[in-house]
Design a protein around this motif. Structure first.
Motif, PDB file in Angstrom:
ATOM      1  N   THR A 182       0.845  -1.194   0.000  1.00 64.39           N
ATOM      2  CA  THR A 182       0.000   0.000   0.000  1.00 64.39           C
ATOM      3  C   THR A 182       0.879   1.242   0.000  1.00 64.39           C
ATOM      4  N   THR A 183       0.576   2.201  -0.843  1.00 59.88           N
ATOM      5  CA  THR A 183       1.335   3.444  -0.833  1.00 59.88           C
ATOM      6  C   THR A 183       0.382   4.623  -0.747  1.00 59.88           C
ATOM      7  N   ARG A 184       0.917   5.717  -0.334  1.00 53.36           N
ATOM      8  CA  ARG A 184       0.151   6.971  -0.272  1.00 53.36           C
ATOM      9  C   ARG A 184       0.885   7.963  -1.169  1.00 53.36           C
ATOM     10  N   GLU A 185       0.177   8.505  -2.102  1.00 52.87           N
ATOM     11  CA  GLU A 185       0.853   9.398  -3.055  1.00 52.87           C
ATOM     12  C   GLU A 185       0.760  10.838  -2.589  1.00 52.87           C
ATOM     13  N   ARG A 186       1.454  11.668  -3.292  1.00 56.12           N
ATOM     14  CA  ARG A 186       1.588  13.061  -2.858  1.00 56.12           C
ATOM     15  C   ARG A 186       0.252  13.743  -2.714  1.00 56.12           C
ATOM     16  N   SER A 190      -3.858  10.329  -2.179  1.00 54.26           N
ATOM     17  CA  SER A 190      -4.683   9.161  -2.517  1.00 54.26           C
ATOM     18  C   SER A 190      -3.949   7.874  -2.132  1.00 54.26           C
ATOM     19  N   TRP A 191      -4.765   6.885  -1.822  1.00 57.11           N
ATOM     20  CA  TRP A 191      -4.255   5.567  -1.427  1.00 57.11           C
ATOM     21  C   TRP A 191      -4.213   4.660  -2.648  1.00 57.11           C
ATOM     22  N   VAL A 192      -3.049   4.029  -2.861  1.00 59.94           N
ATOM     23  CA  VAL A 192      -2.883   3.184  -4.046  1.00 59.94           C
ATOM     24  C   VAL A 192      -2.360   1.806  -3.636  1.00 59.94           C
ATOM     25  N   LEU A 193      -2.974   0.776  -4.196  1.00 64.72           N
ATOM     26  CA  LEU A 193      -2.462  -0.585  -3.979  1.00 64.72           C
ATOM     27  C   LEU A 193      -1.691  -1.022  -5.217  1.00 64.72           C
ATOM     28  N   LYS A 194      -0.478  -1.570  -4.984  1.00 65.62           N
ATOM     29  CA  LYS A 194       0.345  -2.031  -6.097  1.00 65.62           C
ATOM     30  C   LYS A 194       0.787  -3.461  -5.851  1.00 65.62           C
ATOM     31  N   SER A 223      -7.836   4.920  -4.324  1.00 64.61           N
ATOM     32  CA  SER A 223      -9.007   5.540  -3.716  1.00 64.61           C
ATOM     33  C   SER A 223      -8.576   6.763  -2.942  1.00 64.61           C
ATOM     34  N   LYS A 224      -9.497   7.710  -2.822  1.00 65.86           N
ATOM     35  CA  LYS A 224      -9.189   8.883  -2.017  1.00 65.86           C
ATOM     36  C   LYS A 224      -9.275   8.554  -0.536  1.00 65.86           C
ATOM     37  N   ARG A 225     -10.019   7.497  -0.253  1.00 72.98           N
ATOM     38  CA  ARG A 225     -10.247   7.152   1.145  1.00 72.98           C
ATOM     39  C   ARG A 225      -9.263   6.075   1.590  1.00 72.98           C
ATOM     40  N   TYR A 267     -11.074  -0.985   3.672  1.00 71.20           N
ATOM     41  CA  TYR A 267     -11.433   0.116   2.775  1.00 71.20           C
ATOM     42  C   TYR A 267     -12.514   0.944   3.437  1.00 71.20           C
ATOM     43  N   THR A 268     -12.463   2.217   3.184  1.00 74.01           N
ATOM     44  CA  THR A 268     -13.441   3.111   3.794  1.00 74.01           C
ATOM     45  C   THR A 268     -14.496   3.450   2.757  1.00 74.01           C
ATOM     46  N   GLU A 269     -15.641   2.850   2.909  1.00 72.86           N
ATOM     47  CA  GLU A 269     -16.692   3.183   1.942  1.00 72.86           C
ATOM     48  C   GLU A 269     -17.519   4.339   2.452  1.00 72.86           C
ATOM     49  N   SER A 270     -18.023   4.176   3.672  1.00 72.07           N
ATOM     50  CA  SER A 270     -18.878   5.242   4.194  1.00 72.07           C
ATOM     51  C   SER A 270     -18.072   6.116   5.138  1.00 72.07           C
ATOM     52  N   ASP A 271     -18.081   5.800   6.383  1.00 74.95           N
ATOM     53  CA  ASP A 271     -17.380   6.698   7.300  1.00 74.95           C
ATOM     54  C   ASP A 271     -16.324   5.988   8.140  1.00 74.95           C
ATOM     55  N   ASN A 272     -16.204   4.650   7.969  1.00 73.27           N
ATOM     56  CA  ASN A 272     -15.117   3.982   8.692  1.00 73.27           C
ATOM     57  C   ASN A 272     -14.632   2.798   7.859  1.00 73.27           C
ATOM     58  N   GLN A 273     -13.495   2.256   8.268  1.00 69.09           N
ATOM     59  CA  GLN A 273     -12.925   1.151   7.486  1.00 69.09           C
ATOM     60  C   GLN A 273     -13.669  -0.144   7.761  1.00 69.09           C
ATOM     61  N   ASP A 274     -13.894  -0.877   6.702  1.00 66.66           N
ATOM     62  CA  ASP A 274     -14.469  -2.209   6.810  1.00 66.66           C
ATOM     63  C   ASP A 274     -13.630  -3.154   5.963  1.00 66.66           C
ATOM     64  N   LEU A 275     -13.932  -4.462   6.096  1.00 66.19           N
ATOM     65  CA  LEU A 275     -13.167  -5.457   5.353  1.00 66.19           C
ATOM     66  C   LEU A 275     -13.878  -5.796   4.051  1.00 66.19           C
ATOM     67  N   TYR A 276     -13.087  -5.835   3.007  1.00 68.92           N
ATOM     68  CA  TYR A 276     -13.623  -6.159   1.683  1.00 68.92           C
ATOM     69  C   TYR A 276     -12.726  -7.176   1.019  1.00 68.92           C
ATOM     70  N   ILE A 277     -13.273  -7.834   0.005  1.00 70.42           N
ATOM     71  CA  ILE A 277     -12.458  -8.656  -0.875  1.00 70.42           C
ATOM     72  C   ILE A 277     -12.362  -7.914  -2.197  1.00 70.42           C
ATOM     73  N   LEU A 278     -11.118  -7.664  -2.602  1.00 69.22           N
ATOM     74  CA  LEU A 278     -10.896  -6.942  -3.845  1.00 69.22           C
ATOM     75  C   LEU A 278     -10.646  -7.924  -4.973  1.00 69.22           C
ATOM     76  N   ASP A 279     -11.437  -7.808  -6.014  1.00 68.46           N
ATOM     77  CA  ASP A 279     -11.239  -8.604  -7.217  1.00 68.46           C
ATOM     78  C   ASP A 279     -10.350  -7.796  -8.129  1.00 68.46           C
ATOM     79  N   ILE A 280      -9.141  -8.274  -8.362  1.00 62.96           N
ATOM     80  CA  ILE A 280      -8.148  -7.460  -9.061  1.00 62.96           C
ATOM     81  C   ILE A 280      -8.544  -7.212 -10.507  1.00 62.96           C
ATOM     82  N   GLU A 281      -8.929  -8.278 -11.185  1.00 67.08           N
ATOM     83  CA  GLU A 281      -9.216  -8.160 -12.611  1.00 67.08           C
ATOM     84  C   GLU A 281     -10.293  -7.124 -12.865  1.00 67.08           C
ATOM     85  N   GLY A 282     -11.396  -7.282 -12.147  1.00 70.43           N
ATOM     86  CA  GLY A 282     -12.510  -6.400 -12.433  1.00 70.43           C
ATOM     87  C   GLY A 282     -12.541  -5.166 -11.552  1.00 70.43           C
TER      88      GLY A 282
END
Lengths: 295, 434
Positions: free
Chosen positions: B225-229, B232-236, B251-253, B270-285
């Motif tokens: 996980t990186t944070r850019e200037r 924004s939060w970026v996963l690589k 994501s901005k969050r 990931y923060t969708e609404s107002d706090n972080q929750d656990l998600y499964i990220l599908d990379i392809e889509g």
């Protein structure tokens, strides 16, 4: 009417006894198969009555008891007030140990890697009596303590017997002293050795009348093997292995059975403990030792 | 009446015969007391590692320069496990070249002797290892190794592994590497080193902030996980098979990568609404599926070795604590009950325990706790200690500690013993890769 027992050998239907014909015929019609089967089973009891059955059983009991008494207590047979029999543990008790490391152990398969089961091979020593003793039907008179046969049937002058006994006791004390010193030396290498004071067996018995009376040899062997057993502190805990060994007359150890702990390093530590302890001091007689190593 | 009489007499006969037979049987079966059997129960072995004599000899002048290095690597590997201890060379009675004689070694209480001869020829090294068992007085095996001289350390680790495996039948982490987040020119970068801290290399990746690297085992994939200037939060991801990098999510969050599920899905917070929750990220889509969430914060998901459960941190009880759930997201169970701030859960390789970081007296310390409900055990107590990671064999823990003034990568044994630093410079978030 005099009671007449049923004819046990003959099937009811062939019973020539006229007087009971009717009732036997009756009973045979009620339980024919039962009677026939059991009448044939019991042989040699022609005309037996309950009384004769009892007498027979008492007779058999008496014979059995007599035979047992004769078998189990041969040593008291020749006891008279003129001669005494002396129980001597070993004719070789005075000799020092001179044999080198002679642990007969199933050698692990050579070559690279080795098998994970190499320590769990069951090896039957060629002359071992096997693991169970069910074949033995009690103690055979000839196979008792070995030295006993020298005095069993001979008449030996009183003075010679006493001298011989004193000599044996002295030699035994010497061996015990050596073992005690050896245990002391080993103690300095091992902080966790528990060494009970090694005394003559009678003294030990006096001090521990309630607990099981362990022979001096047992205590010696336990101390030697315990002082030779080490295992790394960070290695896996909660393991346990069992070994059945037979100790030959010269003290060498022969592994009869090895029950693995499931961990190679633990089994290795057990094997090393046995290797380092061999040869043990000469036992009073060839003996089997069942050892349990647990962490 | 006749029937009864018959039956009675039958019974009498049976009884008397039976009693006699039973009597004889009992007598036969009473164990005899001849040539006795002794029973011995032994517990509490003396705590002592295996004593080893290691002899390394150069076969030819070219090899002499390498003898010391290879010997040190082998010794350090084996000794650090706590299972081996090396006999000092000055005590040896037998020269390295002489053939093995157990009588030269038993006075030293040696258990194992290893004789290694090295030959260097045109950039290649050939090593012959002879391993001996002193107590048996026999040779265990002979092995020959060849390789490029530039990989001498690798060769030493392989030799140490063969010796270790012979006595334990287990795989050591001697050939493993540790990846961590370090500093470079004021920014974050990724470093890799051997498990003993040697051969430190920097990957050509630089970012403002790099956190939470996660390794995908046999897939040889890394996500971080990186944070850019711009904030924004970026996963690589980095594919170590091709050494290529990919940007898989932004994501901005607040977003942080958790464990890999498979080459196409990653657990993330990931923060969708107002706090972080656990998600499964599908990379392809680039799709997100909510796993566990709600009014509380859920972060730091880690997948169990059997891939059926996960551990995570949630503050649903009022303070951050470690929880467990099925991979389906159900059967949520709280695991930590001591302390008011418990984070950073990490599974043990056998799935029986987990590590976590708990705050004690204002400092972060590493704890280990079994899943069977027993009490946690504190493993560190100096400075702050965080980001623990179990070695693949479960016997070592890499972690980050600031006890010496700056954050460094440390290593210790699973029971907390043998704590020592692996890096000189800044290091954080160590993970084991192979």
């Amino acid at each position: 009417m005099r009671y007449r027992a049923p004819r046990l050998l003959l099937p009811a239907s062939l019973n020539p006894g006229g007087a009971n014909q009717g009732s036997e015929g009756q009973s045979s019609s009620l339980l024919p198969k039962y009677e026939k089967k059991h009448f044939y089973i019991i042989l040699g009891l022609r005309g037996a009555s309950p009384l004769s059955a009892l007498i027979l059983s008492i007779f058999l009991h008496a014979i059995t008891l007599t035979v047992l008494i004769l078998l189990l207590t041969p040593s008291y047979k020749n006891l008279t007030h003129k001669f005494i029999t002396v129980r001597i543990f070993s004719e070789n008790i005075a000799q020092e140990q001179t044999s080198t490391n002679t642990l007969a152990f199933p050698s692990p398969g050579g070559g690279s890697g080795g098998n994970s089961n190499e320590f769990s091979r069951v090896v039957k020593a060629p002359d071992s009596p096997g693991l169970t003793r069910r074949e033995d039907k009690g103690i055979s008179p000839g196979g008792l303590v070995e030295g006993l046969s020298k005095f069993y049937y001979k008449e030996v002058p009183y003075r010679d017997i006493v001298e011989e006994a004193l000599h044996a006791i002295k030699a035994k004390k010497r061996v015990e002293r050596i073992a005690r010193l050896r245990a002391e030396i080993r103690k300095t290498h091992n902080q966790e050795t528990r060494i009970p004071p090694i005394e003559t067996s009678t003294e030990a018995q006096r001090l521990e009348p309630v607990l099981e009376q362990r022979s001096t040899y047992e205590v010696i062997v336990e101390n030697i093997i315990a002082s030779n057993w080490s295992y790394p502190e960070v290695a896996k805990k909660g393991l346990s292995a069992s070994v059945l060994v037979s100790v030959q007359k010269d003290g060498s150890i022969k592994i009869i059975e090895f029950k693995s702990s499931g961990d190679r390093l633990f089994d290795y530590s057990v094997k090393n403990a046995l290797l380092k302890s061999s040869p043990l001091p000469r036992p009073p007689e060839a003996v089997e030792i069942e050892m349990r190593f647990s962490e | 009446m006749k029937i009864v009489q018959k039956i009675c007499s039958l019974l009498f006969v049976f009884y008397s015969l039976g009693l006699w037979v039973a009597e004889v049987t009992v007598v036969i079966l009473i164990p005899s007391e001849s040539a006795g059997r002794i029973y011995i129960d032994l517990t509490s072995p003396a705590p002592r590692p295996l004593l080893m004599g290691l002899q390394v000899m150069a076969d030819g002048i070219d090899a002499e320069g390498y003898v010391h290095q290879i010997k040190k690597v082998i010794q350090d590997d084996l000794v650090y496990t706590g299972l081996f201890s090396m006999i000092e060379e000055r005590l040896f009675l037998e020269p390295a070249q002489s053939s093995f004689n157990p009588q030269n070694w038993s006075p030293l209480n040696a258990d194992v002797v290893a004789k290694l001869s090295l030959q260097v020829l045109q950039g290649n090294v050939r090593a012959v290892l002879n391993l001996y068992d002193v107590n048996e007085g026999t040779q265990i095996f002979k092995k020959e190794y060849t390789g490029d001289i530039n990989f001498l350390r690798t060769l030493a680790h392989v030799i140490a592994r063969d010796i270790y495996k012979r006595f334990t039948d287990k795989d050591p982490p001697f050939e493993a590497k540790i990846l961590y987040v370090g500093e470079h020119d004021g920014k974050s970068s990724i470093y890799i080193m051997d498990w003993d801290g040697a051969r430190l290399r920097r990957l050509g990746i630089v970012a403002e902030t790099i956190i939470s690297p996660k390794w995908a085992g046999e897939l040889r994939l890394l996500v971080y996980t990186t944070r850019e200037r711009d904030g924004s939060w970026v996963l690589k991801t980095i594919d170590f098979n091709t050494m290529t990098q990919k940007r898989i999510f932004e994501s901005k969050r607040l977003t942080m990568a958790g464990d890999w599920i498979d080459k196409n899905s990653i657990l993330i917070s990931y923060t969708e609404s107002d706090n972080q929750d656990l998600y499964i990220l599908d990379i392809e889509g680039t799709k997100l599926k909510k796993l566990i969430g709600g009014y509380a914060i859920e972060i730091d998901p880690v997948l169990s070795p059997d891939r059926r459960s996960l551990l995570f941190v949630s503050d649903r009880s009022g303070s951050p604590q470690v929880y467990m759930a099925d991979i389906s997201g159900y059967n949520i169970k709280r695991l930590t009950f001591q302390g008011g701030y418990n984070t950073s859960p990490r599974w043990s390789p056998d799935g029986s325990s987990f590590l976590y970081v708990g705050n004690v007296n204002g400092k972060n310390q590493i704890f280990i706790q079994k899943l069977d409900g027993s009490e946690p055990v504190q493993l560190t107590n100096t400075g702050n200690n965080e980001e623990p990671a179990f070695s693949p064999d479960g016997r070592f823990i890499a972690f980050a500690s600031d006890r010496d003034g700056q954050w460094r990568i440390y290593i210790m044994r699973f029971d907390g013993s043998g704590q020592r630093p692996l890096t000189e410079g800044y290091g954080f978030s160590p993970i084991w890769i192979k």
